[in-house]
Design an enzyme around this catalytic site. Sequence first.
Site, short mmCIF file in Angstrom:
data_model
loop_
_atom_site.label_atom_id
_atom_site.label_comp_id
_atom_site.label_asym_id
_atom_site.label_seq_id
_atom_site.Cartn_x
_atom_site.Cartn_y
_atom_site.Cartn_z
N HIS A 370 0.80 -1.22 0.00
CA HIS A 370 0.00 0.00 0.00
C HIS A 370 0.84 1.28 0.00
O HIS A 370 0.29 2.36 0.24
CB HIS A 370 -0.93 0.03 1.22
CG HIS A 370 -2.10 -0.91 1.12
ND1 HIS A 370 -3.24 -0.62 0.40
CD2 HIS A 370 -2.30 -2.14 1.66
CE1 HIS A 370 -4.10 -1.63 0.51
NE2 HIS A 370 -3.55 -2.56 1.26
N LYS A 561 -9.33 13.22 4.00
CA LYS A 561 -8.38 12.11 4.08
C LYS A 561 -7.44 12.37 5.25
O LYS A 561 -7.42 13.46 5.82
CB LYS A 561 -7.60 11.93 2.79
CG LYS A 561 -6.98 13.20 2.22
CD LYS A 561 -6.33 12.94 0.87
CE LYS A 561 -7.35 12.84 -0.23
NZ LYS A 561 -7.42 11.58 -0.92
N ARG A 562 -6.70 11.34 5.61
CA ARG A 562 -5.71 11.48 6.68
C ARG A 562 -4.80 12.68 6.39
O ARG A 562 -4.40 12.91 5.25
CB ARG A 562 -4.90 10.18 6.76
CG ARG A 562 -3.83 10.13 7.82
CD ARG A 562 -3.38 8.68 7.99
NE ARG A 562 -3.07 8.04 6.73
CZ ARG A 562 -1.85 7.99 6.20
NH1 ARG A 562 -0.83 8.56 6.81
NH2 ARG A 562 -1.63 7.35 5.06
N LYS A 567 -0.13 13.98 1.08
CA LYS A 567 -1.49 14.19 0.57
C LYS A 567 -1.75 15.66 0.28
O LYS A 567 -2.75 16.01 -0.34
CB LYS A 567 -2.50 13.62 1.55
CG LYS A 567 -2.39 12.09 1.68
CD LYS A 567 -3.42 11.54 2.64
CE LYS A 567 -3.26 10.03 2.84
NZ LYS A 567 -3.65 9.24 1.65
N THR A 667 -9.10 5.55 -2.36
CA THR A 667 -10.46 5.09 -2.64
C THR A 667 -11.46 6.22 -2.45
O THR A 667 -12.56 6.17 -2.98
CB THR A 667 -10.86 3.90 -1.74
OG1 THR A 667 -10.62 4.24 -0.37
CG2 THR A 667 -10.07 2.66 -2.09
N LYS A 671 -15.07 7.10 -4.41
CA LYS A 671 -16.36 7.36 -3.74
C LYS A 671 -16.92 8.70 -4.16
O LYS A 671 -18.13 8.84 -4.42
CB LYS A 671 -16.17 7.31 -2.22
CG LYS A 671 -15.74 5.97 -1.68
CD LYS A 671 -15.22 6.11 -0.26
CE LYS A 671 -14.46 4.86 0.16
NZ LYS A 671 -13.69 5.06 1.41
#
Length: 827
Positions: A370, A561-562, A567, A667, A671
């Site tokens: 991952h 998100k985290r 990110k 993901t 969504k």
Amino acid sequence: MKKPAALPELDHPTLDAASIRRSLHNRLVYTIGKDPITATDRDWFHAAAAVVRERMIERWMETMRSYYVEDRKRVYYLSMEFLMGRAMTNSMLNICAEKEFRDALAALGEMGLKPESISEIEPDAALGNGGLGRLAACFLDSMATMGIAGYGYGIRYEYGMFHQGIENGQQVEHPDNWLRYGNPWEFPRPEVLYQVKFHGRVVDFADEHGHKHYQWVDSDDVMAMAYDYPIPGYDTGTVNNMRLWAAKASRDFDLKYFNEGNYIAAVEDKNDSENLSKVLYPDDTTEMGRELRLKQQYFFVSASLQDMLYRFAKSGTPLDNLPDKVAVQLNDTHPSIAVPELMRILIDEHRMEWTRAWGIVTRTFAYTNHTLMPEALETWPVPLFERVLPRHLQIIYEINQRFLRDVMHHYPGDPALWQRMSLIDEAKGKRIRMAHLAIVGSHKVNGVAAIHTRLMKETIFADFHRLWPDKIVNMTNGVTPRRWLNQANPALSKLITTHLGKGWLKDLDQLRQLTPLTVDAGFCEAFVRVKRDNKARLAAMIQQRLAIRVDPASLFDVQIKRIHEYKRQLLNVLHVITLYNRLRAGGDAPPRTVIFGGKAAPGYRLAKLIIRLINDVADIVNNDPLVRDRLKVVFIPNYDVSNAEIIIPAADLSEQISTAGTEASGTGNMKLALNGALTIGTLDGANVEIRNEVGPENIFIFGLTADEVAQQYAAGYSPWVHYDNNAELRQTLDMLRDGFFSPEDRDRYKPVFDQLTYHGDHYLLLADYASYIACQEQVGQLYRDPAAWTRKAILNVAGMGQFSSDRTIGQYAKTIWNVEPVARTAG
């Protein structure tokens, strides 16, 4: 194998509203022990959960029996996280009785009950943190829906990661005591207990034939007790099982201490043992925390393997045939200790010869990677491993020795390559490379997006790919449309079903049939109405929880998100500040509400500072009369599955802006697009495949590619070039440095400025800034054309068929697990 006896004649609970209503009253009185007059919403929730359970249990038992009778190959999915979300509505929908349950609950309205208030009583099961656990939950849903004999194995955490609060703009961590009022979905199995060993020492001895054997002795023992959770497939007779382990002391307390009156000492061992399943991801900045993490991983792996082998043994099949009947998927490196553990069981307990045992192991396991970031690949110090799992360290050394001997035969005279591939990293003190262990011990290794898998082969695992060209394969992630459209967005689900029928819920490729409807005025109008209502619901939640008024007509720009540097929530903040400056200077842009959500790891200082920055920027922007209602910034605390089910259907724009080459898949991007959001993102993770499916004209792509990022690093990237040559960027960064958003503490965000300049801007925010700002301008221009925006949003929904977790699981089943889905009818 003994054939199971037939189920006794059961009083089959029916699914009509009248019988459900009778069952509700019965469960309230006879199970909960409450009079309807005094019952609270929580009492009614537990009664309703019991009724839903009743309507799954018979299918559950029949499913488990069928696997024995048909001698089905079983798939075991080992994961440290299962982020399941609430089970009530999902279970009602999957057994196709949501309307009947709601009618039954609505009939209780004379008592002041509202169906939605009862379902909202349920806490999110705190069994995960983010994408890893959410993916695992989607996979369990798909395996059950497709009729695959799939089991989830994990830990029953008493407390989750943490409940995130925001105080004075800062993240504050509170215990997430999700089990405070009990969990109506679990079935405790006190008879299912397995001994798990730690510490101790290893002794060796020779048998009567002179063969050397090893025994692990003088260990500290903990018991693993099983808790089962039914996982219903959608509109099928299949109900699979998730089994979670709770730590129990091997003995309740030391009687000697108790008799001496020292109760604390008497229960100390019990408390220490049961800490193993207390908290998800204990802080690993301390030696004690690191040891606890390692123990957690081995604890659930050991119990799970013992359970699998017990179940396998009941078939009477020889152990050599284990890979023909069992497939074990390692979800990231956390369960990779399973490789030496199965070796230990086979060679120490079953006295199997090494080569024979290793053949069984490697044909049984497969590993999902991952991450592409070397620093994120899990390693453990050898001294810690030696202290906690002494026998496993010996086995890992033996695996490594035999593996490196093979590598040397293939590549003689290349010690640098041997060192790179070794299971032991010698560079900074001896550390065990768990990803290398998982790769060597598995027959297949998969990435989770096309670009991720390509980069695995070309970068971090290039040496392994060279040695085993067929081992690394791609399995692009997916999400379950049952949870992430049918449940989260019922109005859109109903609209789609009206035009396509309900077959799309099991065959998401049918969404392609929405494409012609982009020119159907009635459908487009209904689609816009659904989005507007979802945005109004989110706006009401924001008003209620945060006392911030946002306009549902504004562009809802969402990044959930985290919180992590790669990110790049910080890049989003730089755009917010730039847009704010433009509006203050008299510029024009469509009204925009920028929504953030996500948790930062408690020890991640910079990530927590980014959360504070978002909230400080929000405080200034939201209260500045010069920008009025043209720009709002919102940070929604404690982002979890239930919050996601409100935020995602309301999003207009999906922020997927990681540095290219760092996000394995994502993901959330799937969504959000599935619910009609347009993506702004880099060519990273599954964004690449989303662009291919929805069309490049229906997605906003910006920034450097993964190859260009690598070139920037190789050329000696300097962020100062961008700072010096872009006036808007310089103004934005100077505002952070000089305390514009923290007037009471002007140095508060100097570390952020320094990270992006003096410390090298590792994730290339400044390199992508100009491209990102220009791309956001295109977003604003398109939003001014509602018809064009709506057309692209519908095309995004239509293009999401490829991103169903059913498709992903079908590929795993064929390529890795060698199992066949078996359709079962609900009955």
